[in-house]
Each structure stands twice: as structure tokens, then as C-alpha cells.
Design an enzyme around this catalytic site. Sequence first.
Site, short mmCIF file in Angstrom:
data_model
loop_
_atom_site.label_atom_id
_atom_site.label_comp_id
_atom_site.label_asym_id
_atom_site.label_seq_id
_atom_site.Cartn_x
_atom_site.Cartn_y
_atom_site.Cartn_z
CG ASP A 44 21.54 27.12 -47.94
OD1 ASP A 44 22.40 26.63 -48.69
OD2 ASP A 44 21.03 26.49 -46.99
CE1 TYR A 163 21.63 12.84 -52.55
CE2 TYR A 163 22.61 11.17 -53.96
CZ TYR A 163 22.61 12.45 -53.43
OH TYR A 163 23.58 13.34 -53.81
#
Length: 256
Positions: A44, A163
Amino acid sequence: MQPAPDYATEFAGRVALVTGAASGIGLAIARRLAAGGAAVSLADLDEDGAQRAADQLTEQGARAVAVALDVTDPASVEAAVQSTADRLGALHLAVNNAGIGGPVEPTATYPPDAWHRVIATNLDGVFHSLRHELPAILASGGGAIVNMASSCAVNGFAGVAAYAAAKHGVIGLTKTASLEYAARGVRINAIVPGFIDTPLLADADENQRKRLIRLHPAGRLGLPEEVAETAAFLLSDRASFTHGSAHHVDGAYAAQ
Ligand code: NAI
């Protein structure tokens, strides 16, 4: 009678890399794979969050490591895959889940810098990840990959041009890569979640949440654990003939 799978051990001896594993859906998937016996690399941008999650899994008896990762940077992706294989000894399973939402703005006024940021994370990030994961998985004898798409990969959604474009692209990438690697021992599938109750929705106020809930005939948002269960299925040998598919976990959102 075919024996029922042993869910506590079905990933024993398997090494999994999960991107975006510090939070939300990625965290739930990392926990689910660890519960099934996998060694898990939690990658991450939020390195501290990934480390906290890996520490928690380690305390619970799992084999887990945290890896710093920025999926928009090919060198960072290469290093994360290498670090996973070095520290855990192989790579069999990968979940390309890291993603961001971006602004909500009609297409004509959608800011170009946000467009590039969302595409770089949600689409380029999956491409960079596949490029480095596939050779590592082949070198480990094969495995499976799940790419995280969205209802916005099959439906439009006003205000989220970047998106939706990125997530539609994830489906195309998944199908194409699955054709290329189906005969080489790597299954590649996508998940199409509806709106899932994670920090990604933290900006939504109470009215927006109610509007989002109404999109789902099931009458609620999904839970990260419900997406994780489908990821576990797709990564397991139970899905041994499932390639290039897009699995809806969406309370019938896309069925309308
Ligand atoms: P989240 O915001 O809870 O978690 C996303 C994680 O990705 C965070 O830990 C973040 O630090 C990490 N991340 C962001 N940019 C990164 C980068 N450049 N490199 C590495 N890591 C990065 O979000 P959530 O909801 O868990 O989303 C996970 C995935 O599921 C995303 O791809 C999202 O688009 C997708 N999704 C989420 C839905 C939802 O309603 N929550 C619905 C459909 C799809």
C-alpha cells in the site's frame, strides 16, 4: 461424493500479494486469504497502515509482511513484487485492488489533472501490476489473479468519467490477459463490486449514502468481507475453470 473444501487450509503453501491492503476491501481480502492459510504481502501507499495490518495478522499466527507500494510507479511495483517473492519465497496469487475515487464533476468540467491521477492509479496501476506479477507467478508454477473493477466498469455513473473509464479498462485488461495466460497456468478474473461500505465512501454525507443504498435492490451497501469471499473463491482451486470473468458482488445493482 466430492469432498467439501477445507477453508482453513485451502491456501496453505500459497503466497499472495494484495495491493491497497491497508484499508477497506484490500484489507478484508488480505485477512481472508491469511485465514485460508496463505502467506500474505500487504502492499500500500499507506505503508504504516499496511504494517499495522500485517502485524495484526502475524500476531494471529499468519505469515504476513508489509510492502511500500505506489501502483502509479512501475519501479515501485517491480520492487514490491520482488520484495514479496524474496521475503515469502514465491508468488502464486495477486489481487490488484489499490484504487481511488477522484472528484465528482461532469465530463466537460472534469479536471484533467484528476483524470490523469485516477487513470494512473486505477488502470495503469493494474497494468503495471500484471506486468510484474505474471512473470513471478509463472516462475512459481502458476496461480491466479483478481483485478478489482466496479459497477462503474459495466454501467456509467454521472460525474465520475475517469473512474468509469479506468474501471471499464480493467475489464478489458482482465479479459485480454486471461486469454494470454489461460493455457500457462494463470487464471485472471475481475470482481465488480457495487457500493461497499469502506473509507472510500467517507466523503458521502447521510443523504448521499441513502441515495447510494437506493441503487441496490438488496437495500443496503455491501461489506468488504462479502467482496473478500468472492476474491477467495476466484483465487482458489474451486474456481479452476473460471477465467476472464467479471463477478458481480453488488446487491443486484447491475441487474437492473
Ligand atoms: P479504500 O480507500 O478503503 O482503500 C484503498 C486503498 O488503496 C488504500 O489503502 C490506499 O492507501 C490504497 N492506494 C491508493 N492509491 C494507491 C497507490 N497509488 N498505490 C498503492 N496503494 C494505493 O477503498 P476501497 O473501497 O477498499 O477500494 C478498493 C478497491 O475497490 C478500489 O479499486 C475501488 O475502486 C474498488 N471499489 C470500491 C467500491 C466501494 O464502494 N468502496 C465499489 C467498487 C469498487
